[in-house]
Design a protein around this motif. Sequence first.
Motif, short mmCIF file in Angstrom:
data_model
loop_
_atom_site.label_atom_id
_atom_site.label_comp_id
_atom_site.label_asym_id
_atom_site.label_seq_id
_atom_site.Cartn_x
_atom_site.Cartn_y
_atom_site.Cartn_z
N ARG A 72 4.39 6.50 6.31
CA ARG A 72 3.57 6.80 7.49
C ARG A 72 2.30 7.57 7.14
N PHE A 73 2.11 7.86 5.86
CA PHE A 73 0.91 8.53 5.38
C PHE A 73 0.64 9.84 6.14
N SER A 74 1.70 10.65 6.23
CA SER A 74 1.59 11.95 6.89
C SER A 74 0.58 12.82 6.15
N PRO A 75 -0.24 13.58 6.87
CA PRO A 75 -1.25 14.41 6.21
C PRO A 75 -0.68 15.62 5.48
N LEU A 76 0.47 16.14 5.91
CA LEU A 76 1.00 17.38 5.32
C LEU A 76 1.37 17.24 3.83
N PRO A 77 2.18 16.23 3.44
CA PRO A 77 2.48 16.08 2.01
C PRO A 77 1.23 15.82 1.18
N PHE A 78 0.33 15.01 1.74
CA PHE A 78 -0.90 14.71 1.01
C PHE A 78 -1.76 15.95 0.80
N LEU A 79 -1.98 16.72 1.87
CA LEU A 79 -2.81 17.92 1.76
C LEU A 79 -2.18 18.96 0.84
N ALA A 80 -0.86 19.07 0.89
CA ALA A 80 -0.16 20.00 0.00
C ALA A 80 -0.40 19.62 -1.46
N TRP A 82 -4.29 7.20 0.28
CA TRP A 82 -3.94 7.84 1.54
C TRP A 82 -4.97 7.49 2.63
N ILE A 83 -6.24 7.55 2.26
CA ILE A 83 -7.30 7.19 3.21
C ILE A 83 -7.15 5.73 3.65
N ALA A 84 -6.89 4.85 2.68
CA ALA A 84 -6.70 3.43 3.00
C ALA A 84 -5.49 3.24 3.89
N GLY A 85 -4.42 3.99 3.60
CA GLY A 85 -3.21 3.88 4.40
C GLY A 85 -3.42 4.33 5.83
N LYS A 86 -4.16 5.41 6.01
CA LYS A 86 -4.43 5.90 7.37
C LYS A 86 -5.25 4.88 8.15
N ILE A 87 -6.20 4.24 7.46
CA ILE A 87 -7.02 3.22 8.12
C ILE A 87 -6.16 2.03 8.55
N VAL A 88 -5.30 1.56 7.64
CA VAL A 88 -4.44 0.41 7.94
C VAL A 88 -3.48 0.74 9.08
N CYS A 89 -2.88 1.95 9.04
CA CYS A 89 -1.94 2.34 10.09
C CYS A 89 -2.63 2.49 11.44
N SER A 90 -3.84 2.98 11.44
CA SER A 90 -4.58 3.14 12.71
C SER A 90 -4.91 1.79 13.32
N ARG A 91 -5.13 0.78 12.48
CA ARG A 91 -5.44 -0.57 12.98
C ARG A 91 -4.22 -1.25 13.55
N LEU A 109 0.84 -1.20 0.00
CA LEU A 109 0.00 0.00 0.00
C LEU A 109 0.88 1.25 0.00
N SER A 110 1.96 1.21 0.76
CA SER A 110 2.91 2.33 0.79
C SER A 110 3.54 2.53 -0.59
N PHE A 111 3.89 1.42 -1.22
CA PHE A 111 4.46 1.48 -2.57
C PHE A 111 3.47 2.13 -3.54
N ALA A 112 2.23 1.66 -3.51
CA ALA A 112 1.21 2.19 -4.43
C ALA A 112 0.95 3.67 -4.18
N TYR A 113 0.89 4.06 -2.91
CA TYR A 113 0.65 5.47 -2.57
C TYR A 113 1.79 6.36 -3.04
N THR A 114 3.02 5.92 -2.82
CA THR A 114 4.18 6.71 -3.23
C THR A 114 4.22 6.87 -4.75
N VAL A 115 3.90 5.79 -5.46
CA VAL A 115 3.87 5.84 -6.92
C VAL A 115 2.77 6.80 -7.40
N ALA A 116 1.56 6.65 -6.85
CA ALA A 116 0.45 7.52 -7.25
C ALA A 116 0.77 8.98 -6.96
N TYR A 117 1.39 9.24 -5.82
CA TYR A 117 1.77 10.61 -5.46
C TYR A 117 2.71 11.19 -6.51
#
Length: 245
Positions: free
Chosen positions: A194-202, A234-243, A138-146
Amino acid sequence: MTNEKTNSKFGLVKFIFLALYFVILTTERIISLAVCFTGDFSGYDALDYYMITLTAVSIICAFAFAAVQCVKYHKEHKEKLFGGLALAAGILLLGGMVHTDGTIPGIQFTSYGMILISMAAHTLQSVKEQHGAGVKWLSFAYTVAYSMSIPVVYHTDISLAYLFIPLEIIVSAGMVILFTIMLKRFYDRDGENRFSPLPFLAALVGDILVLALRWQEEINMFVLIFISVTTLLWIAGKIVCSRKK
């Protein structure tokens, strides 16, 4: 001994494909610069000069930085080399995200594909060593999509060009810098984000502004699709990390 050989093979694959990224993208950028320097400079504007300068400087700085990292880590702490090369890759990417004369998108995408293969190899290595396949892929996919949601700097004929051009420069360069930090951490932290909100929101705010200002002239479907995918991941990552906590 088997683990050492496996790690050595993964390391070689990661290095080869990172090297191919540098070689392929640099070749394309040099071709583009050759077209620019043999073109009609009288027809260029401030944006053209910015893009040409950024491209040339990014090539020089990227290879200088990569050389320093290779000398620094070629004997010991070899795994740290990839974090250093990630920074060099980001420096080169700054010059790859501007649409200069002579740009060849197909070659650029090929070079980006090389770095994605290197990232995938790192993810596979991390999964084999530490498990946790879900969050790592999931981290790989998120980084690629970003990375794919970073807008390329283009000319525009819209009435608000005086506002749009500085904005797209800031958003593009800013997202490259944020992606570079993410990429270094990706290699340094066993492929986990770690799916930090700052890079995503930016990225989200920046892409929305860039898309909105140029919407009437052209809808950048590529950026629109990938910022949407980035949001979902990012939403999926935050959910997985919270679990996991």
